[in-house]
Design a protein around this motif. Structure first.
Motif, mmCIF file in Angstrom:
data_model
loop_
_atom_site.group_PDB
_atom_site.id
_atom_site.type_symbol
_atom_site.label_atom_id
_atom_site.label_comp_id
_atom_site.label_asym_id
_atom_site.label_seq_id
_atom_site.Cartn_x
_atom_site.Cartn_y
_atom_site.Cartn_z
ATOM 1 N N LEU A 46 -39.870 13.632 28.467
ATOM 2 C CA LEU A 46 -39.277 13.950 29.656
ATOM 3 C C LEU A 46 -40.199 13.768 30.914
ATOM 4 N N ARG A 47 -41.553 13.739 30.897
ATOM 5 C CA ARG A 47 -42.345 13.595 32.046
ATOM 6 C C ARG A 47 -43.257 12.752 31.885
ATOM 7 N N THR A 48 -43.905 12.005 32.876
ATOM 8 C CA THR A 48 -45.146 11.179 32.935
ATOM 9 C C THR A 48 -46.177 11.889 33.880
ATOM 10 N N ALA A 49 -47.153 11.909 33.703
ATOM 11 C CA ALA A 49 -48.204 12.437 34.572
ATOM 12 C C ALA A 49 -49.175 11.525 34.867
ATOM 13 N N VAL A 50 -49.712 11.423 36.209
ATOM 14 C CA VAL A 50 -50.581 10.296 36.628
ATOM 15 C C VAL A 50 -51.768 11.198 37.419
ATOM 16 N N ARG A 51 -53.004 10.960 36.953
ATOM 17 C CA ARG A 51 -54.222 11.440 37.937
ATOM 18 C C ARG A 51 -55.101 10.246 38.101
#
Length: 68
Positions: A33-38
């Motif tokens: 559902l979600r993609t996180a970028v850091r």
């Protein structure tokens, strides 16, 4: 409530991180559902999150228009 996307250990570094200490890059953690970028230099800061379909479309657009 937003679903949890990240757990320690499921972050992947960019293949463009280069040599040396490898800290000049971004890291990505994806779920259906979600993609996180850091920022790999600031892993304790909150990541940016995107709907996975939108992030996938973004990556496909980047690949279709490579840098000169």
């Amino acid at each position: 409530m937003r679903p949890t996307v990240t757990t320690p250990g499921n972050w992947r570094k960019s293949s463009y991180s280069g040599g040396g200490d490898g800290n000049n890059c971004v890291e990505v953690s994806a779920s259906p559902l979600r993609t996180a970028v850091r920022d790999s230099k600031a892993p304790t800061q909150p990541p940016l999150t995107f709907p996975t379909p939108a992030f996938t479309a973004f990556l496909q657009a980047l690949k279709a228009h490579p840098r000169p």
